[in-house]
Design an enzyme around this catalytic site. Structure first.
Site, PDB file in Angstrom:
ATOM      1  N   THR A 132       0.820  -1.211   0.000  1.00  0.00           N
ATOM      2  CA  THR A 132       0.000   0.000   0.000  1.00  0.00           C
ATOM      3  C   THR A 132       0.856   1.263   0.000  1.00  0.00           C
ATOM      4  OG1 THR A 132      -1.522   1.251   1.390  1.00  0.00           O
ATOM      5  CG2 THR A 132      -0.110  -0.286   2.528  1.00  0.00           C
ATOM      6  N   ASP A 133       0.260   2.356  -0.464  1.00  0.00           N
ATOM      7  CA  ASP A 133       0.964   3.650  -0.410  1.00  0.00           C
ATOM      8  C   ASP A 133       1.050   4.189   1.020  1.00  0.00           C
ATOM      9  OD1 ASP A 133      -1.726   4.332  -0.051  1.00  0.00           O
ATOM     10  OD2 ASP A 133      -1.787   5.830  -1.660  1.00  0.00           O
ATOM     11  N   GLU A 134       0.241   3.613   1.928  1.00  0.00           N
ATOM     12  CA  GLU A 134       0.196   4.164   3.294  1.00  0.00           C
ATOM     13  C   GLU A 134       1.519   3.995   4.035  1.00  0.00           C
ATOM     14  OE1 GLU A 134      -3.250   3.497   5.645  1.00  0.00           O
ATOM     15  OE2 GLU A 134      -4.590   3.617   3.934  1.00  0.00           O
ATOM     16  N   TYR A 158      -2.062  -0.436  11.007  1.00  0.00           N
ATOM     17  CA  TYR A 158      -2.186  -1.110   9.708  1.00  0.00           C
ATOM     18  C   TYR A 158      -0.969  -0.814   8.839  1.00  0.00           C
ATOM     19  CZ  TYR A 158      -3.367  -1.590   4.768  1.00  0.00           C
ATOM     20  OH  TYR A 158      -3.315  -1.882   3.428  1.00  0.00           O
ATOM     21  N   LYS A 162       2.038  -3.294   7.425  1.00  0.00           N
ATOM     22  CA  LYS A 162       2.338  -3.480   5.993  1.00  0.00           C
ATOM     23  C   LYS A 162       3.794  -3.077   5.719  1.00  0.00           C
ATOM     24  CE  LYS A 162      -0.021  -4.560   2.995  1.00  0.00           C
ATOM     25  NZ  LYS A 162      -0.367  -5.905   2.435  1.00  0.00           N
TER      26      LYS A 162
HETATM   27  P1  NAD Z   1      -9.682  -7.336   2.142  1.00  0.00           P
HETATM   28  O1  NAD Z   1      -9.673  -7.021   3.596  1.00  0.00           O
HETATM   29  O2  NAD Z   1     -10.899  -7.070   1.339  1.00  0.00           O
HETATM   30  O3  NAD Z   1      -9.323  -8.878   1.918  1.00  0.00           O
HETATM   31  C1  NAD Z   1      -8.319  -9.534   2.626  1.00  0.00           C
HETATM   32  C2  NAD Z   1      -8.477 -11.025   2.384  1.00  0.00           C
HETATM   33  O4  NAD Z   1      -7.407 -11.697   3.076  1.00  0.00           O
HETATM   34  C3  NAD Z   1      -9.785 -11.607   2.917  1.00  0.00           C
HETATM   35  O5  NAD Z   1     -10.351 -12.492   1.981  1.00  0.00           O
HETATM   36  C4  NAD Z   1      -9.374 -12.352   4.187  1.00  0.00           C
HETATM   37  O6  NAD Z   1     -10.211 -13.446   4.487  1.00  0.00           O
HETATM   38  C5  NAD Z   1      -7.967 -12.809   3.794  1.00  0.00           C
HETATM   39  N1  NAD Z   1      -7.103 -13.060   4.966  1.00  0.00           N
HETATM   40  C6  NAD Z   1      -6.942 -12.253   6.055  1.00  0.00           C
HETATM   41  N2  NAD Z   1      -6.075 -12.825   6.917  1.00  0.00           N
HETATM   42  C7  NAD Z   1      -5.670 -13.997   6.350  1.00  0.00           C
HETATM   43  C8  NAD Z   1      -4.770 -15.022   6.754  1.00  0.00           C
HETATM   44  N3  NAD Z   1      -4.119 -14.959   7.905  1.00  0.00           N
HETATM   45  N4  NAD Z   1      -4.595 -16.074   5.931  1.00  0.00           N
HETATM   46  C9  NAD Z   1      -5.265 -16.157   4.741  1.00  0.00           C
HETATM   47  N5  NAD Z   1      -6.143 -15.218   4.327  1.00  0.00           N
HETATM   48  C10 NAD Z   1      -6.332 -14.147   5.114  1.00  0.00           C
HETATM   49  O7  NAD Z   1      -8.419  -6.571   1.562  1.00  0.00           O
HETATM   50  P2  NAD Z   1      -8.220  -5.853   0.149  1.00  0.00           P
HETATM   51  O8  NAD Z   1      -8.743  -4.488   0.237  1.00  0.00           O
HETATM   52  O9  NAD Z   1      -8.669  -6.751  -0.921  1.00  0.00           O
HETATM   53  O10 NAD Z   1      -6.626  -5.743   0.126  1.00  0.00           O
HETATM   54  C11 NAD Z   1      -5.835  -6.816  -0.392  1.00  0.00           C
HETATM   55  C12 NAD Z   1      -4.382  -6.426  -0.270  1.00  0.00           C
HETATM   56  O11 NAD Z   1      -4.144  -5.219  -1.001  1.00  0.00           O
HETATM   57  C13 NAD Z   1      -3.920  -6.155   1.153  1.00  0.00           C
HETATM   58  O12 NAD Z   1      -2.637  -6.683   1.306  1.00  0.00           O
HETATM   59  C14 NAD Z   1      -3.910  -4.627   1.253  1.00  0.00           C
HETATM   60  O13 NAD Z   1      -2.946  -4.200   2.184  1.00  0.00           O
HETATM   61  C15 NAD Z   1      -3.529  -4.261  -0.154  1.00  0.00           C
HETATM   62  N6  NAD Z   1      -4.011  -2.946  -0.625  1.00  0.00           N
HETATM   63  C16 NAD Z   1      -5.336  -2.622  -0.509  1.00  0.00           C
HETATM   64  C17 NAD Z   1      -5.771  -1.400  -1.024  1.00  0.00           C
HETATM   65  C18 NAD Z   1      -7.225  -0.984  -0.941  1.00  0.00           C
HETATM   66  O14 NAD Z   1      -7.548   0.153  -1.270  1.00  0.00           O
HETATM   67  N7  NAD Z   1      -8.132  -1.859  -0.559  1.00  0.00           N
HETATM   68  C19 NAD Z   1      -4.863  -0.522  -1.621  1.00  0.00           C
HETATM   69  C20 NAD Z   1      -3.516  -0.892  -1.696  1.00  0.00           C
HETATM   70  C21 NAD Z   1      -3.109  -2.120  -1.211  1.00  0.00           C
HETATM   71  O1  DAU Z   2      -4.161   3.965   0.447  1.00  0.00           O
HETATM   72  C1  DAU Z   2      -4.367   2.582   0.328  1.00  0.00           C
HETATM   73  C2  DAU Z   2      -5.227   2.111   1.482  1.00  0.00           C
HETATM   74  O2  DAU Z   2      -6.548   2.566   1.211  1.00  0.00           O
HETATM   75  C3  DAU Z   2      -5.214   0.601   1.665  1.00  0.00           C
HETATM   76  O3  DAU Z   2      -3.913   0.189   2.001  1.00  0.00           O
HETATM   77  C4  DAU Z   2      -6.196   0.183   2.761  1.00  0.00           C
HETATM   78  O4  DAU Z   2      -6.245  -1.227   2.855  1.00  0.00           O
HETATM   79  C5  DAU Z   2      -7.570   0.716   2.406  1.00  0.00           C
HETATM   80  O5  DAU Z   2      -8.468   0.414   3.446  1.00  0.00           O
HETATM   81  C6  DAU Z   2      -7.513   2.222   2.173  1.00  0.00           C
HETATM   82  O6  DAU Z   2      -7.240   2.913   3.418  1.00  0.00           O
HETATM   83  P1  DAU Z   2      -8.021   4.260   3.809  1.00  0.00           P
HETATM   84  O7  DAU Z   2      -7.975   4.416   5.270  1.00  0.00           O
HETATM   85  O8  DAU Z   2      -7.567   5.409   2.978  1.00  0.00           O
HETATM   86  O9  DAU Z   2      -9.512   3.851   3.297  1.00  0.00           O
HETATM   87  P2  DAU Z   2     -10.962   4.072   3.929  1.00  0.00           P
HETATM   88  O10 DAU Z   2     -11.938   3.695   2.877  1.00  0.00           O
HETATM   89  O11 DAU Z   2     -11.084   3.460   5.269  1.00  0.00           O
HETATM   90  O12 DAU Z   2     -11.031   5.648   4.103  1.00  0.00           O
HETATM   91  C7  DAU Z   2     -10.841   6.529   3.002  1.00  0.00           C
HETATM   92  C8  DAU Z   2     -10.861   7.943   3.546  1.00  0.00           C
HETATM   93  O13 DAU Z   2     -12.189   8.239   3.998  1.00  0.00           O
HETATM   94  C9  DAU Z   2      -9.964   8.137   4.751  1.00  0.00           C
HETATM   95  O14 DAU Z   2      -9.407   9.438   4.702  1.00  0.00           O
HETATM   96  C10 DAU Z   2     -10.908   8.015   5.935  1.00  0.00           C
HETATM   97  C11 DAU Z   2     -12.202   8.560   5.393  1.00  0.00           C
HETATM   98  N1  DAU Z   2     -13.448   7.969   5.956  1.00  0.00           N
HETATM   99  C12 DAU Z   2     -13.558   6.614   6.001  1.00  0.00           C
HETATM  100  C13 DAU Z   2     -14.683   6.009   6.508  1.00  0.00           C
HETATM  101  C14 DAU Z   2     -14.794   4.500   6.581  1.00  0.00           C
HETATM  102  C15 DAU Z   2     -14.483   8.781   6.382  1.00  0.00           C
HETATM  103  O15 DAU Z   2     -14.381  10.033   6.310  1.00  0.00           O
HETATM  104  N2  DAU Z   2     -15.608   8.190   6.899  1.00  0.00           N
HETATM  105  C16 DAU Z   2     -15.744   6.835   6.997  1.00  0.00           C
HETATM  106  O16 DAU Z   2     -16.787   6.366   7.514  1.00  0.00           O
END
Ligand code: NAD
Ligand code: DAU
Length: 351
Positions: A132-134, A158, A162
């Protein structure tokens, strides 16, 4: 075969579906099915022999070693993680267990498997780590976007977990020569995203007549990318990424949260007007800010564009409308995931 971890989650399931639709090799999909994992995402693969689902933990080294050997796995695409920042604030332990210890055990199993390969199989093996970019921390308004060489400054449990996993992955290349490729991506949106994250949460709450919670002043900025574009970038990085290299992935689409929510409200006004004729934006509610909330993320994705020829296909305008329509058309999916456990989370976090 390839081993996908976390392939029942949001990005992982999109990846598996698109990989197989594109004629990729069969997939072993290892997922623990936490609250975020959902086999309904993969329902269209029922009976498809190219997809083998295994319910298990990436931290179970024996299981992973067995899967790698049994299926002659030629690449691991590692999505599995605890992924929600707010949950990491309420309870960081699972994040350390899966994101740090789980990734470590997966790396150990991969190292053993790769160590036993020879010739072309050994050269071709890849461990693709999805991050992730975080990990780069938070930007000021005028700072340049995150590049691959930026210092790591994770601010939440988180992102710290990562970051730790990224460092372990890097070290397995530097020390053991394991052919790893790491991708660091910005915020994804699209089908099958669990409605704890901003975009699906807002769509869900809007339709249910509930408040649309904006943390703090709503001027935090994220760089939004359609999930299909992320999956395409991962496929490119797997096919052509150089072992040991890191690729940042982003949508060139920086938006303050308030604007994202207003856009969602406007699309819903258009696609599914409220019964009382009022605007969904009336449901916007400012709530207490997230502790340690990062102010701005932005990705400099020039390296992956230049070296691997990847560019996003969707703009935010096209991707977000497509996404809203998907949720409107899949209310049964939403109803299925917003089960009792989900309601407990909402009660605990937003109360
Ligand atoms: P998600 O939370 O939707 O899915 C995570 C999946 O991993 C789930 O199916 C869960 O059951 C599985 N899991 C959790 N713990 C596990 C374990 N110990 N063993 C096996 N499976 C397990 O997450 P996502 O949003 O699809 O993100 C996927 C990946 O991409 C993550 O590594 C996250 O850090 C990264 N990522 C997410 C975003 C985003 O915006 N969602 C952006 C950048 C990177
Ligand atoms: O940047 C990549 C990341 O993006 C991934 O690594 C994470 O897995 C993914 O969850 C996401 O993280 P964020 O914290 O940015 O996503 P989230 O959707 O939780 O929130 C997006 C923005 O909106 C953040 O600034 C928090 C804000 N927010 C979120 C929720 C859930 C609100 O203002 N209200 C809300 O109820």
């Amino acid at each position: 075969m390839i081993l996908v971890t976390g392939g029942a989650g949001f990005i992982g399931s999109n990846f598996v579906l698109e990989w197989l639709a594109g004629g990729g090799e069969p997939v072993v999909n290892l997922d623990k099915l936490t609250y975020a994992g959902n086999l309904a995402n993969l329902a269209s693969l029922e009976g498809d022999v190219r997809h083998r689902f295994v319910h298990g933990d990436i931290g179970d080294r024996d299981l992973v070693e067995r899967l790698l050997a049994e299926h002659g796995v030629r690449a691991i695409v590692h999505f599995a993680a605890e992924s929600h920042v707010d949950r990491s604030i309420h309870g960081p332990e699972d994040f350390v267990a899966t994101n740090v210890v789980g990734t470590f055990r997966l790396l150990e199993a991969a190292r053993k498997h790769w160590g036993g390969l020879t010739g072309r199989d050994r050269d071709a093996f890849r461990f693709l780590h999805v991050s992730t970019d975080e990990v780069y921390g938070s930007l000021g308004p005028q700072d340049p976007a995150f590049a691959e060489a930026n210092q790591y400054q994770p601010n939440s449990p988180y992102s710290a977990s990562k970051a730790a996993s990224d460092h372990l992955v890097r070290s397995y290349h530097h020390t053991y020569g394991l052919p790893v490729v790491t991708t660091n991506c910005s915020n994804n949106y699209g089908p099958f995203q669990f409605p704890e994250k901003l975009i699906p949460l807002v769509i869900h709450n809007a339709l249910a007549g509930k408040p649309l919670p904006i943390y703090g002043d709503g001027m935090q900025i994220r760089d939004w990318l359609y999930v299909g574009d992320h999956c395409a970038a991962i496929r490119r990085a797997l096919a052509a990424g150089v072992p040991g290299e890191v690729y940042n992935i982003g949508g060139n689409s920086e938006k303050p949260n308030l604007e994202v929510v207003q856009t969602l409200c406007a699309i819903l006004d258009d696609e599914r007007p409220r019964a009382d004729g009022g605007p969904y934006a009336d449901q916007i509610t400012y709530v207490t800010d997230r502790p340690g909330h990062d102010r701005r993320y932005a990705i400099d994705a020039r390296k992956i564009a230049r070296d691997l020829g990847w560019q996003p296909a969707e703009t935010f305008a096209t991707g977000i409308r497509r996404t809203v329509r998907w949720y409107l058309d899949h209310q049964d999916w939403v109803a299925n995931v917003t089960s009792g456990a989900y309601r407990e989370w909402v009660q605990k976090h937003y109360a």
